[in-house]
Motif scaffolding. Structure first.
Motif, PDB file in Angstrom:
ATOM      1  N   TYR A 197      -2.450  -0.568   8.006  1.00 37.65           N
ATOM      2  CA  TYR A 197      -1.796   0.678   7.840  1.00 37.65           C
ATOM      3  C   TYR A 197      -0.740   0.354   6.511  1.00 37.65           C
ATOM      4  O   TYR A 197      -0.533  -0.925   6.042  1.00 37.65           O
ATOM      5  CB  TYR A 197      -0.480   0.759   9.019  1.00 37.65           C
ATOM      6  N   ALA A 198      -0.406   1.555   5.993  1.00 37.09           N
ATOM      7  CA  ALA A 198       0.463   1.589   4.846  1.00 37.09           C
ATOM      8  C   ALA A 198       1.623   0.937   4.975  1.00 37.09           C
ATOM      9  O   ALA A 198       2.112   1.291   6.253  1.00 37.09           O
ATOM     10  CB  ALA A 198       0.590   3.000   4.138  1.00 37.09           C
ATOM     11  N   TRP A 204       6.814   8.367   6.872  1.00 40.65           N
ATOM     12  CA  TRP A 204       7.032   6.749   7.052  1.00 40.65           C
ATOM     13  C   TRP A 204       7.826   6.560   7.794  1.00 40.65           C
ATOM     14  O   TRP A 204       9.206   7.300   8.057  1.00 40.65           O
ATOM     15  CB  TRP A 204       7.716   6.392   5.595  1.00 40.65           C
ATOM     16  N   ARG A 257       5.394  -0.305   3.094  1.00 36.57           N
ATOM     17  CA  ARG A 257       6.154  -0.359   1.866  1.00 36.57           C
ATOM     18  C   ARG A 257       7.694  -0.911   2.211  1.00 36.57           C
ATOM     19  O   ARG A 257       8.213  -0.699   3.397  1.00 36.57           O
ATOM     20  CB  ARG A 257       6.337   0.806   1.060  1.00 36.57           C
ATOM     21  N   LEU A 276      -4.684   3.184   7.067  1.00 37.31           N
ATOM     22  CA  LEU A 276      -5.680   3.169   5.906  1.00 37.31           C
ATOM     23  C   LEU A 276      -7.039   3.286   6.267  1.00 37.31           C
ATOM     24  O   LEU A 276      -7.497   2.644   7.350  1.00 37.31           O
ATOM     25  CB  LEU A 276      -5.278   1.835   5.171  1.00 37.31           C
ATOM     26  N   HIS A 329       0.791  -1.111   0.047  1.00 42.73           N
ATOM     27  CA  HIS A 329      -0.161  -0.233   0.070  1.00 42.73           C
ATOM     28  C   HIS A 329       0.922   1.339  -0.020  1.00 42.73           C
ATOM     29  O   HIS A 329       1.888   1.369   0.419  1.00 42.73           O
ATOM     30  CB  HIS A 329      -0.829   0.001   1.119  1.00 42.73           C
ATOM     31  N   THR A 330       0.262   2.158  -0.615  1.00 43.08           N
ATOM     32  CA  THR A 330       1.072   3.423  -0.465  1.00 43.08           C
ATOM     33  C   THR A 330      -0.176   4.594   0.129  1.00 43.08           C
ATOM     34  O   THR A 330      -1.171   4.345  -0.055  1.00 43.08           O
ATOM     35  CB  THR A 330       1.458   4.179  -1.618  1.00 43.08           C
ATOM     36  N   ALA A 331       0.269   5.475   0.730  1.00 44.96           N
ATOM     37  CA  ALA A 331      -0.739   6.425   1.381  1.00 44.96           C
ATOM     38  C   ALA A 331      -0.335   7.768   1.038  1.00 44.96           C
ATOM     39  O   ALA A 331       0.523   8.148   0.488  1.00 44.96           O
ATOM     40  CB  ALA A 331      -0.465   6.158   2.935  1.00 44.96           C
TER      41      ALA A 331
END
Length: 116
Positions: A100-101, A10, A103, A115, A3-5
């Motif tokens: 939650y986002a 970050w 990566r 999210l 996911h990206t937010a």
């Protein structure tokens, strides 16, 4: 990786290689206890660590598995399964935990905001 937010901070949590496959790890992100999971195919998911049934921060110690094509974690106390992608309880879709986002950047797992 997943996911990206929207614009947010970050938070680096750990190296991907530090996460055991099909296991969880607890972390503190943005003041929240979260559970970080790595699947056998290196997907990474982040859920709130608090089980709404047990009312305890235990999901990171749960059992990771699949039901059909859905990755889930079963609460170690009462065994309710939560979808790792959506946080929805597979046995009762009216109950969910926050997701939650997440990566992976240069081998480091980073967690972003909650999210929708």
């Amino acid at each position: 990786m997943r996911h990206t937010a929207p614009a947010q901070e970050w938070v680096p949590v750990c190296a991907l290689e530090d996460l055991d496959r099909e296991r969880g790890a607890a972390a503190l992100v943005h003041g929240r206890a979260v559970a970080v999971f790595r699947t056998h195919d290196d997907q990474v998911f982040v859920l709130d660590n608090r089980c709404p049934y047990a009312r305890a921060s235990v999901l990171a110690r749960g059992i990771v598995g699949t039901r059909k094509d859905t990755w889930f974690v079963a609460s170690p106390m009462l065994k309710q399964p939560f979808d790792l992608r959506t946080g929805v309880c597979l046995d009762d879709p009216t109950v969910r935990v926050a997701t939650y986002a997440v990566r992976v950047v240069e081998g480091r797992v980073e967690v972003g905001g909650r999210l929708p």
